[in-house]
Design a protein around this motif. Sequence first.
Motif, PDB file in Angstrom:
ATOM      1  N   LEU A   1      -8.210  -4.247  -2.436  1.00  0.00           N
ATOM      2  CA  LEU A   1      -6.877  -5.158  -3.062  1.00  0.00           C
ATOM      3  C   LEU A   1      -6.814  -4.905  -4.238  1.00  0.00           C
ATOM      4  CD1 LEU A   1      -7.488  -8.174  -0.174  1.00  0.00           C
ATOM      5  CD2 LEU A   1      -5.962  -6.518   0.064  1.00  0.00           C
ATOM      6  N   ASP A   2      -8.090  -5.231  -4.967  1.00  0.00           N
ATOM      7  CA  ASP A   2      -7.795  -5.316  -6.413  1.00  0.00           C
ATOM      8  C   ASP A   2      -7.221  -3.762  -6.997  1.00  0.00           C
ATOM      9  OD1 ASP A   2      -8.942  -7.635  -6.532  1.00  0.00           O
ATOM     10  OD2 ASP A   2     -11.168  -6.668  -7.090  1.00  0.00           O
ATOM     11  N   SER A   3      -7.448  -2.717  -6.331  1.00  0.00           N
ATOM     12  CA  SER A   3      -7.071  -1.386  -6.666  1.00  0.00           C
ATOM     13  C   SER A   3      -5.592  -1.256  -6.587  1.00  0.00           C
ATOM     14  CB  SER A   3      -7.569  -0.296  -5.855  1.00  0.00           C
ATOM     15  OG  SER A   3      -7.155  -0.434  -4.560  1.00  0.00           O
ATOM     16  N   LEU A   4      -4.777  -2.126  -5.853  1.00  0.00           N
ATOM     17  CA  LEU A   4      -3.537  -2.183  -5.660  1.00  0.00           C
ATOM     18  C   LEU A   4      -2.849  -2.728  -6.677  1.00  0.00           C
ATOM     19  CD1 LEU A   4      -3.322  -3.182  -1.820  1.00  0.00           C
ATOM     20  CD2 LEU A   4      -2.800  -1.069  -2.659  1.00  0.00           C
ATOM     21  N   ASP A   5      -3.414  -3.575  -7.659  1.00  0.00           N
ATOM     22  CA  ASP A   5      -2.914  -4.101  -8.767  1.00  0.00           C
ATOM     23  C   ASP A   5      -1.632  -5.033  -8.242  1.00  0.00           C
ATOM     24  OD1 ASP A   5      -2.318  -4.861 -11.421  1.00  0.00           O
ATOM     25  OD2 ASP A   5      -1.002  -3.125 -11.746  1.00  0.00           O
ATOM     26  N   VAL A   6      -1.897  -6.098  -7.378  1.00  0.00           N
ATOM     27  CA  VAL A   6      -1.030  -6.894  -6.892  1.00  0.00           C
ATOM     28  C   VAL A   6      -1.237  -8.449  -7.056  1.00  0.00           C
ATOM     29  CG1 VAL A   6      -1.993  -6.770  -4.565  1.00  0.00           C
ATOM     30  CG2 VAL A   6       0.146  -7.595  -4.866  1.00  0.00           C
ATOM     31  N   GLU A   7      -0.441  -9.259  -7.246  1.00  0.00           N
ATOM     32  CA  GLU A   7      -0.685 -10.642  -7.498  1.00  0.00           C
ATOM     33  C   GLU A   7      -0.542 -11.206  -6.260  1.00  0.00           C
ATOM     34  OE1 GLU A   7       0.359 -14.601  -9.952  1.00  0.00           O
ATOM     35  OE2 GLU A   7       1.479 -12.636 -10.299  1.00  0.00           O
TER      36      GLU A   7
ATOM     37  N   GLU B   1       0.808  -1.343   0.051  1.00  0.00           N
ATOM     38  CA  GLU B   1       0.319  -0.158  -0.019  1.00  0.00           C
ATOM     39  C   GLU B   1       0.797   1.299   0.017  1.00  0.00           C
ATOM     40  OE1 GLU B   1      -4.132  -1.087   1.984  1.00  0.00           O
ATOM     41  OE2 GLU B   1      -2.476  -0.708   3.391  1.00  0.00           O
ATOM     42  N   ALA B   2       2.059   1.122   0.989  1.00  0.00           N
ATOM     43  CA  ALA B   2       2.688   2.207   0.790  1.00  0.00           C
ATOM     44  C   ALA B   2       3.630   2.599  -0.611  1.00  0.00           C
ATOM     45  CB  ALA B   2       3.818   2.228   2.020  1.00  0.00           C
ATOM     46  N   LEU B   3       3.822   1.552  -1.151  1.00  0.00           N
ATOM     47  CA  LEU B   3       4.486   1.627  -2.227  1.00  0.00           C
ATOM     48  C   LEU B   3       3.739   2.209  -3.459  1.00  0.00           C
ATOM     49  CD1 LEU B   3       6.090  -1.790  -2.841  1.00  0.00           C
ATOM     50  CD2 LEU B   3       7.660   0.349  -2.912  1.00  0.00           C
TER      51      LEU B   3
ATOM     52  N   THR C   1       5.466  -4.213 -11.254  1.00  0.00           N
ATOM     53  CA  THR C   1       4.642  -5.479 -10.893  1.00  0.00           C
ATOM     54  C   THR C   1       5.090  -5.889  -9.300  1.00  0.00           C
ATOM     55  OG1 THR C   1       6.651  -6.664 -11.603  1.00  0.00           O
ATOM     56  CG2 THR C   1       4.729  -6.123 -13.050  1.00  0.00           C
ATOM     57  N   VAL C   2       4.049  -6.349  -8.673  1.00  0.00           N
ATOM     58  CA  VAL C   2       4.316  -6.765  -7.265  1.00  0.00           C
ATOM     59  C   VAL C   2       3.550  -7.858  -6.984  1.00  0.00           C
ATOM     60  CG1 VAL C   2       3.618  -6.354  -4.713  1.00  0.00           C
ATOM     61  CG2 VAL C   2       4.032  -4.321  -6.616  1.00  0.00           C
ATOM     62  N   GLN C   3       4.194  -8.952  -6.388  1.00  0.00           N
ATOM     63  CA  GLN C   3       3.545 -10.085  -5.795  1.00  0.00           C
ATOM     64  C   GLN C   3       3.631 -10.161  -4.442  1.00  0.00           C
ATOM     65  OE1 GLN C   3       5.987 -12.811  -8.284  1.00  0.00           O
ATOM     66  NE2 GLN C   3       4.238 -13.700  -9.381  1.00  0.00           N
ATOM     67  N   ILE C   4       2.688 -10.954  -3.886  1.00  0.00           N
ATOM     68  CA  ILE C   4       2.588 -11.226  -2.220  1.00  0.00           C
ATOM     69  C   ILE C   4       2.227 -12.759  -2.270  1.00  0.00           C
ATOM     70  CG2 ILE C   4       1.296 -11.134   0.086  1.00  0.00           C
ATOM     71  CD1 ILE C   4       0.631  -8.108  -0.568  1.00  0.00           C
ATOM     72  N   VAL C   5       3.222 -13.518  -1.308  1.00  0.00           N
ATOM     73  CA  VAL C   5       3.096 -14.712  -1.120  1.00  0.00           C
ATOM     74  C   VAL C   5       2.716 -14.932   0.242  1.00  0.00           C
ATOM     75  CG1 VAL C   5       4.406 -17.202  -1.030  1.00  0.00           C
ATOM     76  CG2 VAL C   5       4.932 -15.398  -2.943  1.00  0.00           C
ATOM     77  N   GLY C   6       1.844 -15.906   0.393  1.00  0.00           N
ATOM     78  CA  GLY C   6       1.219 -15.882   1.779  1.00  0.00           C
ATOM     79  C   GLY C   6       0.936 -17.525   2.123  1.00  0.00           C
ATOM     80  N   ALA C   7       1.403 -17.855   3.288  1.00  0.00           N
ATOM     81  CA  ALA C   7       1.319 -19.210   3.586  1.00  0.00           C
ATOM     82  C   ALA C   7      -0.053 -19.697   3.916  1.00  0.00           C
ATOM     83  CB  ALA C   7       2.319 -19.452   4.996  1.00  0.00           C
ATOM     84  N   GLU C   8      -0.983 -18.533   4.352  1.00  0.00           N
ATOM     85  CA  GLU C   8      -2.257 -18.935   4.648  1.00  0.00           C
ATOM     86  C   GLU C   8      -3.142 -18.711   3.451  1.00  0.00           C
ATOM     87  OE1 GLU C   8      -3.979 -17.492   8.558  1.00  0.00           O
ATOM     88  OE2 GLU C   8      -2.097 -16.788   8.764  1.00  0.00           O
ATOM     89  N   THR C   9      -4.322 -19.392   3.289  1.00  0.00           N
ATOM     90  CA  THR C   9      -5.330 -19.139   2.147  1.00  0.00           C
ATOM     91  C   THR C   9      -6.121 -18.062   2.286  1.00  0.00           C
ATOM     92  OG1 THR C   9      -6.830 -20.573   3.198  1.00  0.00           O
ATOM     93  CG2 THR C   9      -5.360 -21.716   1.743  1.00  0.00           C
ATOM     94  N   HIS C  10      -6.078 -17.386   3.583  1.00  0.00           N
ATOM     95  CA  HIS C  10      -6.926 -16.146   3.574  1.00  0.00           C
ATOM     96  C   HIS C  10      -6.252 -14.959   3.193  1.00  0.00           C
ATOM     97  CE1 HIS C  10      -9.533 -18.496   6.415  1.00  0.00           C
ATOM     98  NE2 HIS C  10      -8.404 -18.952   7.056  1.00  0.00           N
TER      99      HIS C  10
END
Length: 384
Positions: free
Chosen positions: A68-74, A19-21, A29-38
């Motif tokens: 979240l969609d507005s952040l354009d992040v995968e 969000e700060a970026l 381009t930005v990706q977030i990897v999360g261990a949880e499914t939430h």
Amino acid sequence: MTADVLVIGGSVGGLTTVEALRAGGFRGTVQIVGAETHLPYDRPPLSKKVLSGAWEQKRAHLRSQVQLDSLDVEFLLGRRAVGLDVDAHGVVLDDGRRLGYGRLVLATGLTPRTLPGTGSLRGVWSLRTLDDCAGLRAELLSARSLVIVGAGVLGCEIAATARQMGLDVTLIDMSPVPMWRQTGPVIGRALSELHSAQGVRVRMGTGITGLLQERGRVTGVGVDGGAVIPADVVVTTIGSVPAAAWLNDSGLALDDGVLCDERGRAATDVYAVGDVARWSEGRIRVGPRLENRTNAVQQAVFVAGDITGARHDYRQVPYFWTDQYDVRMQVFGLLPEDADVRLIDGTVESRRFVMVAEQDGQVVGVVGWNSAKAVMAAKNTFLG
């Protein structure tokens, strides 16, 4: 695929970085990897509002899907990072995929410690995730007695929530008072009195000898001296360790977390924020890890600024808060066990006061109970 920024960790630190970026004008381009499914959610409400049932789980989500969609992040959810190649700028996931990055932000948080041999024992819980919270709440709704092993912030919050749900609650810890490490003896005694007044059996200075079970389910907790405390449910809150084991062969400096410089950099193009990170407090001293939400947010904002070219200085003033019964406690700075603590506003009896902690004649911490304005004024006066 190579992302301009790859974030490992899908909680508040990782999301705030993104969000700060974007707020700073970053369009890569930005990706977030999360261990949880939430999708990203807030952890502090889990031990209070969500566990009690005052909030539905969805209220803990940090942002709506539209936001979240507005952040354009995968988002790559339900996936764990298992390896990092700093030289090649690559991260390996548990499904074998390799992700490249221009900049990497580590925000993996913590892994709770557990009691040895309790992994398959029903009725024994840790509370870290949304799924943990859902499972624990389901059991508390049909339970009569709860034993909490560990009287830190989380243990005390769960005790307060469970007591307000009508359970018979026992709080056990080897320390002399609740929240000993976070608040020292003076505030700890006040916390002990608060819980005792609400009907919690506070057993400080007590070690456990083991858990009793019957047909694979916990039935009690053995303590020093041979006594057994009956328990339908046991929650262990005996601390956590940085979720950094996957980095052991990465070449990064690890020592109770990922060691970083004063700008959060662990290596070229690699940053770490939040509970997993230990930032330098100058050229000589590496500071402690700060396990709280505020620190994760502040570090994430700073790192995003560093990535986008900002060159601000960063000074950490440790801060956390906790809600227990009708008390909100806020702590700025540190409250060492050997500090001199004095009252500067209000009274302990009224549960509305501010105290300061001093070492060598200097204020190192400020604490307030139900005194938001007064404690903020004290923080600004003594800690800047």
